[in-house]
Design a protein around this motif. Structure first.
Motif, PDB file in Angstrom:
ATOM      1  N   UNK A 177       3.327  -7.216  -5.738  1.00 49.37           N
ATOM      2  CA  UNK A 177       4.069  -5.986  -5.441  1.00 49.37           C
ATOM      3  C   UNK A 177       5.012  -6.296  -4.290  1.00 49.37           C
ATOM      4  N   UNK A 178       6.295  -6.012  -4.480  1.00 46.04           N
ATOM      5  CA  UNK A 178       7.300  -6.277  -3.449  1.00 46.04           C
ATOM      6  C   UNK A 178       7.843  -4.948  -2.922  1.00 46.04           C
ATOM      7  N   UNK A 179       7.582  -4.634  -1.634  1.00 42.43           N
ATOM      8  CA  UNK A 179       8.151  -3.407  -1.068  1.00 42.43           C
ATOM      9  C   UNK A 179       9.679  -3.471  -1.040  1.00 42.43           C
ATOM     10  N   UNK A 180      10.311  -2.410  -1.489  1.00 43.39           N
ATOM     11  CA  UNK A 180      11.772  -2.290  -1.487  1.00 43.39           C
ATOM     12  C   UNK A 180      12.140  -0.962  -0.831  1.00 43.39           C
ATOM     13  N   UNK A 181      13.433  -0.776  -0.555  1.00 43.24           N
ATOM     14  CA  UNK A 181      13.873   0.492   0.028  1.00 43.24           C
ATOM     15  C   UNK A 181      13.472   1.649  -0.894  1.00 43.24           C
ATOM     16  N   UNK A 182      12.701   2.580  -0.358  1.00 40.63           N
ATOM     17  CA  UNK A 182      12.296   3.793  -1.084  1.00 40.63           C
ATOM     18  C   UNK A 182      11.507   3.521  -2.358  1.00 40.63           C
ATOM     19  N   UNK A 183      10.828   2.380  -2.409  1.00 43.68           N
ATOM     20  CA  UNK A 183      10.030   2.125  -3.598  1.00 43.68           C
ATOM     21  C   UNK A 183       9.374   0.756  -3.598  1.00 43.68           C
ATOM     22  N   UNK A 184       8.928   0.333  -4.771  1.00 36.62           N
ATOM     23  CA  UNK A 184       8.185  -0.929  -4.910  1.00 36.62           C
ATOM     24  C   UNK A 184       8.630  -1.632  -6.189  1.00 36.62           C
ATOM     25  N   UNK A 185       8.676  -2.954  -6.114  1.00 40.58           N
ATOM     26  CA  UNK A 185       9.009  -3.751  -7.289  1.00 40.58           C
ATOM     27  C   UNK A 185       7.768  -4.491  -7.765  1.00 40.58           C
ATOM     28  N   UNK A 186       7.505  -4.434  -9.067  1.00 39.28           N
ATOM     29  CA  UNK A 186       6.352  -5.125  -9.634  1.00 39.28           C
ATOM     30  C   UNK A 186       6.798  -6.420 -10.289  1.00 39.28           C
ATOM     31  N   UNK A 215       1.481  -0.003   3.305  1.00 36.16           N
ATOM     32  CA  UNK A 215       2.566  -0.163   2.334  1.00 36.16           C
ATOM     33  C   UNK A 215       2.941   1.207   1.773  1.00 36.16           C
ATOM     34  N   UNK A 216       4.082   1.708   2.211  1.00 34.05           N
ATOM     35  CA  UNK A 216       4.515   3.045   1.803  1.00 34.05           C
ATOM     36  C   UNK A 216       4.729   3.127   0.288  1.00 34.05           C
ATOM     37  N   UNK A 217       4.401   4.288  -0.283  1.00 27.66           N
ATOM     38  CA  UNK A 217       4.570   4.573  -1.717  1.00 27.66           C
ATOM     39  C   UNK A 217       3.555   3.876  -2.617  1.00 27.66           C
ATOM     40  N   UNK A 218       2.547   3.229  -2.010  1.00 25.74           N
ATOM     41  CA  UNK A 218       1.507   2.546  -2.781  1.00 25.74           C
ATOM     42  C   UNK A 218       0.190   3.304  -2.615  1.00 25.74           C
ATOM     43  N   UNK A 219      -0.451   3.617  -3.741  1.00 28.35           N
ATOM     44  CA  UNK A 219      -1.688   4.402  -3.750  1.00 28.35           C
ATOM     45  C   UNK A 219      -2.797   3.617  -4.462  1.00 28.35           C
ATOM     46  N   UNK A 220      -4.028   4.037  -4.213  1.00 25.72           N
ATOM     47  CA  UNK A 220      -5.177   3.368  -4.829  1.00 25.72           C
ATOM     48  C   UNK A 220      -6.137   4.399  -5.408  1.00 25.72           C
ATOM     49  N   UNK A 221      -6.853   3.978  -6.451  1.00 25.30           N
ATOM     50  CA  UNK A 221      -7.900   4.832  -7.027  1.00 25.30           C
ATOM     51  C   UNK A 221      -8.907   3.962  -7.761  1.00 25.30           C
ATOM     52  N   UNK A 222     -10.158   4.413  -7.775  1.00 23.87           N
ATOM     53  CA  UNK A 222     -11.192   3.722  -8.544  1.00 23.87           C
ATOM     54  C   UNK A 222     -11.869   2.595  -7.802  1.00 23.87           C
ATOM     55  N   UNK A 223     -12.449   1.708  -8.571  1.00 26.41           N
ATOM     56  CA  UNK A 223     -13.348   0.706  -8.009  1.00 26.41           C
ATOM     57  C   UNK A 223     -12.654  -0.464  -7.326  1.00 26.41           C
ATOM     58  N   UNK A 224     -11.328  -0.512  -7.370  1.00 25.54           N
ATOM     59  CA  UNK A 224     -10.609  -1.522  -6.591  1.00 25.54           C
ATOM     60  C   UNK A 224     -10.852  -1.286  -5.098  1.00 25.54           C
ATOM     61  N   UNK A 225     -11.207  -0.049  -4.753  1.00 26.31           N
ATOM     62  CA  UNK A 225     -11.549   0.306  -3.375  1.00 26.31           C
ATOM     63  C   UNK A 225     -12.985  -0.094  -3.063  1.00 26.31           C
ATOM     64  N   UNK A 226     -13.298  -0.201  -1.782  1.00 23.85           N
ATOM     65  CA  UNK A 226     -14.673  -0.493  -1.358  1.00 23.85           C
ATOM     66  C   UNK A 226     -15.479   0.800  -1.408  1.00 23.85           C
ATOM     67  N   UNK A 227     -15.642   1.293  -2.630  1.00 23.78           N
ATOM     68  CA  UNK A 227     -16.418   2.510  -2.905  1.00 23.78           C
ATOM     69  C   UNK A 227     -17.242   2.240  -4.151  1.00 23.78           C
ATOM     70  N   UNK A 228     -18.545   2.428  -4.072  1.00 21.11           N
ATOM     71  CA  UNK A 228     -19.379   2.267  -5.271  1.00 21.11           C
ATOM     72  C   UNK A 228     -20.620   3.124  -5.142  1.00 21.11           C
ATOM     73  N   UNK A 229     -21.270   3.335  -6.272  1.00 22.14           N
ATOM     74  CA  UNK A 229     -22.370   4.302  -6.321  1.00 22.14           C
ATOM     75  C   UNK A 229     -23.550   3.760  -7.123  1.00 22.14           C
ATOM     76  N   UNK A 230     -24.622   4.537  -7.088  1.00 18.53           N
ATOM     77  CA  UNK A 230     -25.779   4.252  -7.922  1.00 18.53           C
ATOM     78  C   UNK A 230     -25.460   4.686  -9.359  1.00 18.53           C
ATOM     79  N   UNK A 231     -26.375   4.425 -10.295  1.00 18.28           N
ATOM     80  CA  UNK A 231     -26.146   4.853 -11.674  1.00 18.28           C
ATOM     81  C   UNK A 231     -26.318   6.374 -11.790  1.00 18.28           C
TER      82      UNK A 231
END
Length: 404
Positions: free
Chosen positions: A137-146, A369-385
């Motif tokens: 991911x490359x930060x650019x003016x007002x956005x991001x380049x993949x 990194x502005x304009x970049x968001x995260x969700x789900x298990x890529x984060x250091x968040x996990x649970x029991x079954x």
């Protein structure tokens, strides 16, 4: 506005649909590295997809997360288990809450969830591109380049990007996010069963104890619930919960440790003694084999007697103080040597990922990194079954999709 979603799993689809509902005129594209999307959803819950949990108390809900529970409190106020059930049912997926509070589609088929997501994407105009892995991911003016793994695929600019790539078994798999300045917590397995090789307990394969307490020797870590004896060792909700809360600790021990099992789920030894004394008083002339305390199965009870070196033909009145103490200790503090682990089906769950310290958890936006968001298990968040890991995916995906 152009929104890129990196990862075609649970969090990715949920976030993409929510983005499109929030911003109908936005162009939303899901990029998935593999040939198929939602592959983990397909196998989750044994192919039935445990979409969430029936728990409606947010404090109780947070307790199901060894890592991230407190951080999710505000997120759950925005989108919680009740919202999840309403979301699916309002889109034509009826749900059922089991006795154990696990929530499944009435169809008992994860394909119902997948079909719902694909239908919503078609309805809303969300684009899905497979075999489109992102390399940077490359930060650019007002956005991001993949930038993409396929060199023939041109770099693409987006106003906002949501990363929903799921858990990575190795830290190296998160190097591209670390390069942007995010702190990475080293991934280690969570939700696993215990291998107990060369122990006679494995001869009890298939035995289930409905309520046992398990703990890791030398620690305060403890869990209770159903315990299943397998041909390789121990599994079931109690073991999986203990593995989740002890994920880092047992990794540091190289998965070589002692597990203590309280078969009767009674923490006070004097209560265990009272139960056994009551049997002696009531059935003095009956043999040990014929009166099973605490509702234990016959196979397990005979195994524990053998472990105590007590004849199953001995009468209860002949037990004696030494025999009684042996029984009490084995019932309430039985010890087994764990040597290695086994993944829980193919449902790989990681402890670790992008550190919560690098994320504004009110919006799920990156702090570095502005304009970049995260969700789900890529984060250091996990649970029991019990549907909690998917609930975290839905909740974080919904919040990230606000794009605030």
């Amino acid at each position: 506005m152009r929104i890129g979603i990196i990862g075609g799993g649970a969090a990715g689809f949920f976030a993409a649909i929510a983005v499109k509902e929030n911003y109908p005129n936005a162009e939303v594209i899901i990029f998935e590295k593999a040939r198929k999307v939602l592959s983990k959803v397909k196998i989750s819950g044994g192919g039935r997809c445990n979409v969430t949990n029936g728990c409606t108390s947010i404090p109780d809900l947070c307790e199901a997360y060894p890592r991230g529970g407190r951080s999710l409190k505000k997120v759950f106020h925005v989108f919680n288990t009740t919202h999840t059930m309403d979301w699916f049912q309002s889109r034509g997926v009826p749900l059922v809450i089991q006795d154990d509070n696990c929530v499944f589609p009435v169809s008992q088929d994860s394909q119902s969830i997948i079909d719902c997501f694909l239908k919503e994407c078609r309805r809303l105009g969300v684009q899905i591109k497979t075999q489109a892995g992102v390399s940077a991911i490359q930060p650019k003016d007002n956005g991001l380049e993949l930038n993409f793994l396929n060199e023939n695929q041109a770099s693409t600019f987006f106003d906002k990007v949501i990363v929903t790539t799921g858990g990575s078994p190795k830290k190296s798999g998160l190097n591209w996010l670390e390069a942007l300045g995010h702190k990475i917590e080293s991934p280690v397995p969570s939700l696993f069963t215990f291998n107990i090789p060369n122990d006679k307990v494995t001869q009890l394969m298939g035995v289930v104890v409905e309520k046992a307490t398990v703990s890791i020797q030398g620690t305060k870590l403890k869990a209770e619930g159903p315990l299943l004896i397998t041909h390789w060792g121990m599994s079931g909700p109690a073991i999986l919960k203990l593995s989740a809360f002890g994920a880092r600790l047992v990794n540091e021990k190289d998965y070589d440790f002692k597990v203590l099992v309280n078969w009767c789920n009674e923490q006070r030894s004097d209560k265990v003694l009272d139960e056994l004394h009551a049997i002696v008083m009531r059935y003095p002339n009956k043999v040990l084999a014929n009166v099973k305390p605490f509702g234990l199965s016959e196979r397990l009870w005979l195994f524990l007697l053998d472990k105590c070196e007590l004849s199953s033909r001995k009468k209860w009145s002949e037990l004696g103080k030494k025999g009684m103490n042996r029984l009490i200790n084995t019932l309430s503090n039985d010890e087994y040597s764990v040597k290695g682990i086994s993944k829980f089906r193919e449902e790989f769950v990681t402890c670790g990922g992008v550190s919560r310290k690098s994320i504004n958890l009110n919006t799920m936006e990156s702090k570095v990194c502005e304009n970049l968001y995260f969700a789900g298990e890529v984060l250091d968040i996990d649970a029991i079954t019990g549907g909690y890991n998917l609930q975290a995916a839905w909740s974080t995906g919904f919040v990230a999709a606000q794009l605030k």
